[in-house]
Design a protein around this motif. Structure first.
Motif, PDB file in Angstrom:
ATOM      1  N   GLN A  60      11.296 -11.362  16.452  1.00  0.00           N
ATOM      2  CA  GLN A  60      11.761 -11.797  17.774  1.00  0.00           C
ATOM      3  C   GLN A  60      11.021 -13.053  18.231  1.00  0.00           C
ATOM      4  O   GLN A  60      11.625 -13.988  18.758  1.00  0.00           O
ATOM      5  CB  GLN A  60      11.574 -10.676  18.809  1.00  0.00           C
ATOM      6  CG  GLN A  60      12.512  -9.517  18.642  1.00  0.00           C
ATOM      7  CD  GLN A  60      13.960  -9.922  18.846  1.00  0.00           C
ATOM      8  OE1 GLN A  60      14.269 -10.793  19.639  1.00  0.00           O
ATOM      9  NE2 GLN A  60      14.843  -9.304  18.090  1.00  0.00           N
ATOM     10  N   LEU A  95      12.345 -16.050  16.184  1.00  0.00           N
ATOM     11  CA  LEU A  95      13.664 -16.485  16.633  1.00  0.00           C
ATOM     12  C   LEU A  95      13.589 -17.192  17.981  1.00  0.00           C
ATOM     13  O   LEU A  95      14.270 -18.194  18.210  1.00  0.00           O
ATOM     14  CB  LEU A  95      14.617 -15.293  16.712  1.00  0.00           C
ATOM     15  CG  LEU A  95      15.073 -14.722  15.371  1.00  0.00           C
ATOM     16  CD1 LEU A  95      15.909 -13.461  15.597  1.00  0.00           C
ATOM     17  CD2 LEU A  95      15.886 -15.750  14.605  1.00  0.00           C
ATOM     18  N   SER A  96      12.774 -16.685  18.859  1.00  0.00           N
ATOM     19  CA  SER A  96      12.609 -17.308  20.171  1.00  0.00           C
ATOM     20  C   SER A  96      12.028 -18.708  20.041  1.00  0.00           C
ATOM     21  O   SER A  96      12.459 -19.639  20.722  1.00  0.00           O
ATOM     22  CB  SER A  96      11.706 -16.442  21.036  1.00  0.00           C
ATOM     23  OG  SER A  96      11.460 -17.056  22.264  1.00  0.00           O
ATOM     24  N   ARG A 115      12.276 -20.686  17.446  1.00  0.00           N
ATOM     25  CA  ARG A 115      13.305 -21.557  16.859  1.00  0.00           C
ATOM     26  C   ARG A 115      14.302 -22.005  17.914  1.00  0.00           C
ATOM     27  O   ARG A 115      14.701 -23.165  17.953  1.00  0.00           O
ATOM     28  CB  ARG A 115      14.031 -20.840  15.727  1.00  0.00           C
ATOM     29  CG  ARG A 115      13.241 -20.787  14.458  1.00  0.00           C
ATOM     30  CD  ARG A 115      14.064 -20.200  13.335  1.00  0.00           C
ATOM     31  NE  ARG A 115      13.265 -20.063  12.135  1.00  0.00           N
ATOM     32  CZ  ARG A 115      13.663 -19.440  11.059  1.00  0.00           C
ATOM     33  NH1 ARG A 115      14.860 -18.895  11.021  1.00  0.00           N
ATOM     34  NH2 ARG A 115      12.878 -19.358  10.012  1.00  0.00           N
ATOM     35  N   ARG A 116      14.746 -21.065  18.753  1.00  0.00           N
ATOM     36  CA  ARG A 116      15.693 -21.422  19.819  1.00  0.00           C
ATOM     37  C   ARG A 116      15.069 -22.424  20.774  1.00  0.00           C
ATOM     38  O   ARG A 116      15.705 -23.379  21.197  1.00  0.00           O
ATOM     39  CB  ARG A 116      16.115 -20.170  20.586  1.00  0.00           C
ATOM     40  CG  ARG A 116      17.283 -19.475  19.957  1.00  0.00           C
ATOM     41  CD  ARG A 116      17.826 -18.377  20.884  1.00  0.00           C
ATOM     42  NE  ARG A 116      17.871 -17.159  20.088  1.00  0.00           N
ATOM     43  CZ  ARG A 116      17.240 -16.040  20.351  1.00  0.00           C
ATOM     44  NH1 ARG A 116      16.494 -15.939  21.412  1.00  0.00           N
ATOM     45  NH2 ARG A 116      17.349 -15.007  19.561  1.00  0.00           N
ATOM     46  N   SER A 117      13.832 -22.203  21.123  1.00  0.00           N
ATOM     47  CA  SER A 117      13.147 -23.093  22.051  1.00  0.00           C
ATOM     48  C   SER A 117      13.017 -24.498  21.478  1.00  0.00           C
ATOM     49  O   SER A 117      13.282 -25.487  22.161  1.00  0.00           O
ATOM     50  CB  SER A 117      11.765 -22.542  22.372  1.00  0.00           C
ATOM     51  OG  SER A 117      11.060 -23.422  23.206  1.00  0.00           O
ATOM     52  N   SER A 118      12.630 -24.616  20.222  1.00  0.00           N
ATOM     53  CA  SER A 118      12.492 -25.937  19.614  1.00  0.00           C
ATOM     54  C   SER A 118      13.849 -26.608  19.471  1.00  0.00           C
ATOM     55  O   SER A 118      13.975 -27.826  19.646  1.00  0.00           O
ATOM     56  CB  SER A 118      11.787 -25.848  18.261  1.00  0.00           C
ATOM     57  OG  SER A 118      12.588 -25.157  17.330  1.00  0.00           O
ATOM     58  N   SER A 119      14.880 -25.846  19.208  1.00  0.00           N
ATOM     59  CA  SER A 119      16.225 -26.406  19.122  1.00  0.00           C
ATOM     60  C   SER A 119      16.678 -26.914  20.488  1.00  0.00           C
ATOM     61  O   SER A 119      17.276 -27.993  20.592  1.00  0.00           O
ATOM     62  CB  SER A 119      17.198 -25.348  18.602  1.00  0.00           C
ATOM     63  OG  SER A 119      18.514 -25.842  18.604  1.00  0.00           O
ATOM     64  N   ASP A 120      16.391 -26.152  21.533  1.00  0.00           N
ATOM     65  CA  ASP A 120      16.739 -26.585  22.888  1.00  0.00           C
ATOM     66  C   ASP A 120      15.983 -27.857  23.266  1.00  0.00           C
ATOM     67  O   ASP A 120      16.551 -28.778  23.859  1.00  0.00           O
ATOM     68  CB  ASP A 120      16.430 -25.482  23.899  1.00  0.00           C
ATOM     69  CG  ASP A 120      17.368 -24.293  23.773  1.00  0.00           C
ATOM     70  OD1 ASP A 120      18.416 -24.424  23.094  1.00  0.00           O
ATOM     71  OD2 ASP A 120      17.043 -23.228  24.345  1.00  0.00           O
ATOM     72  N   GLN A 121      14.709 -27.913  22.928  1.00  0.00           N
ATOM     73  CA  GLN A 121      13.908 -29.093  23.240  1.00  0.00           C
ATOM     74  C   GLN A 121      14.441 -30.316  22.499  1.00  0.00           C
ATOM     75  O   GLN A 121      14.483 -31.418  23.047  1.00  0.00           O
ATOM     76  CB  GLN A 121      12.447 -28.859  22.884  1.00  0.00           C
ATOM     77  CG  GLN A 121      11.737 -27.921  23.828  1.00  0.00           C
ATOM     78  CD  GLN A 121      10.311 -27.637  23.405  1.00  0.00           C
ATOM     79  OE1 GLN A 121       9.893 -27.993  22.300  1.00  0.00           O
ATOM     80  NE2 GLN A 121       9.550 -26.995  24.271  1.00  0.00           N
ATOM     81  N   SER A 162      17.540 -30.823  21.589  1.00  0.00           N
ATOM     82  CA  SER A 162      18.791 -31.209  22.242  1.00  0.00           C
ATOM     83  C   SER A 162      18.520 -31.971  23.536  1.00  0.00           C
ATOM     84  O   SER A 162      19.178 -32.975  23.818  1.00  0.00           O
ATOM     85  CB  SER A 162      19.630 -29.972  22.543  1.00  0.00           C
ATOM     86  OG  SER A 162      20.000 -29.325  21.359  1.00  0.00           O
TER      87      SER A 162
END
Length: 104
Positions: free
Chosen positions: A32, A35-36, A38-44, A46
């Motif tokens: 968890q 995954l969190s 990864r999502r955070s770095s992807s959002d940053q 973007s």
């Protein structure tokens, strides 16, 4: 078999089950968190791409406005430095002209 041997065997099985359960919980939490992150770095990423695109577009429009509309650029300068607008191309302030012996 004696009852102490049965108790030891049951204790071993229960201990192994608890260790397996604990390992499963640790692995789940680790997954968890990964995954969190990864999502955070992807959002940053973007957000950064969007910001850079916006800044690039703004710089492009400003450059075009300066090139295509020099009168508009002089008007902007006159709002910032009213005395400089009277003498286009002059980079000195009025008090600097007086010190250098120039016109006012």
């Amino acid at each position: 078999m004696r009852s102490s041997e049965r108790t030891q065997g049951a204790t071993l099985i229960v201990s192994l089950l608890l260790v397996m359960l604990l390992l499963a919980v640790i692995m789940s939490v680790t997954a968890q968190v990964t995954l969190s992150a990864r999502r955070s770095s992807s959002d940053q990423e973007s957000v950064l791409r969007a910001q850079l695109a916006a800044e690039s577009g703004t710089a492009l429009i400003q450059a075009r406005a300066r090139h295509e509309h020099p009168a508009a650029q002089r008007a902007v300068q006159s709002r910032r430095h009213p005395r400089r607008a009277e003498r286009p191309g002059c980079h000195l302030r009025p008090d600097q002209h007086a010190r250098r012996g120039g016109r006012q």
